[in-house]
Design a protein around this motif. Structure first.
Motif: not given
Length: 268
Positions: A8-23
């Motif tokens: 995934l080099h060069g790819k930008h991922a955004l993860v909601t609920g990213g502060g804890r747990g599954i995120g």
């Protein structure tokens, strides 16, 4: 010196609920695959702490972690638009969107008021819709994208006393399938990952609720939640994250419109 890059080099991922747990587990898995990751959530202090911890954890393993965060309220379209625009401004278009933010509320249907119903829809279903609407134009322009919706086994079957949550998660599955067909020739895949009861804050709250209402011990309450899993255990966040990371890879391009149950065989 020859530098090796992850898939995934060069790819930008955004993860909601990213502060804890599954995120946070998903963010960790994507960083290991060499993605740039933006955590998105409501509480800046939690996001900053998680970003720092992930950066420290990965520093020795694979060099500096490319991680950042933005605050967001997924139920608010304006907040979503501003947050995703800021993430794209800092790190380039969003190639991978993981809709992980979610809430669960438990009540008998007769006591499920419109406030509970709307909150479950606003966060779990509307939030997924808002984020896809904001991220999709960039993916279409690039001709490549991965949209992963973290649903639940509650999106694949029914559970008593969580009718609003089940309805919202069933809606996420329907949205996943419909959008996958629309985007099938656009280089963009849309999939859902459906965890069973997972060792997260939501499940810890459910355990506390069972203990308070039934007088059962923590061990008994945990066993009750794990009883529906043929492996007789709660799912771990890392197990969910591994499924997400695989769906994001280039080699998973033929996987779209799927709802993968990470549930120890509960759903077949």
């Amino acid at each position: 010196m020859i530098m090796s890059h992850g898939p995934l080099h060069g790819k930008h991922a955004l993860v909601t609920g990213g502060g804890r747990g599954i995120g946070s587990a998903i963010a960790h898995a994507l960083l290991l695959q060499d993605a740039r990751v933006t955590l998105a959530g409501r509480t800046e202090a939690v996001l900053a702490k998680t970003a720092s911890e992930l950066a420290t954890a990965l520093a020795n393993a694979s060099g500096p972690a490319d991680i950042d965060f933005v605050t967001i309220d997924v139920a608010d379209r304006e907040s979503v638009d501003l947050a995703l625009a800021e993430a794209a401004r800092r790190h380039g278009r969003i190639d991978i969107l993981v809709n992980n933010a979610g809430q669960a509320a438990s009540a008998p249907f007769g006591k499920t008021g419109s406030d509970i119903w709307r909150q479950m829809m606003a966060v779990n279903l509307d939030g997924t819709y808002h984020c896809i609407q904001a991220a999709l134009p960039g993916m279409l322009a690039a001709g490549w994208g991965r949209i992963i919706n973290i649903a639940s086994t509650a999106g694949l079957t029914g559970y008593a006393y969580v009718s609003a949550y089940c309805a919202a998660k069933h809606g996420v599955i329907g949205l996943t399938r419909s959008l996958a067909l629309e985007l099938a020739t656009k280089g963009i895949t849309v999939n859902a990952v459906c965890p069973g009861y997972t060792e997260t804050d939501i499940v810890r709250d459910a355990i506390a609720n069972i203990m308070a209402k039934t007088g059962r011990s923590e061990e008994q309450a945990r066993a009750e939640l794990a009883a529906g899993n043929p492996q007789k255990q709660l799912i771990q966040p890392d197990q969910v994250a591994d499924a997400v990371a695989w769906l994001c890879q280039p080699g998973a391009g033929a996987m779209t419109g799927q709802s993968l149950a990470v549930a120890g065989g509960e759903i077949m």
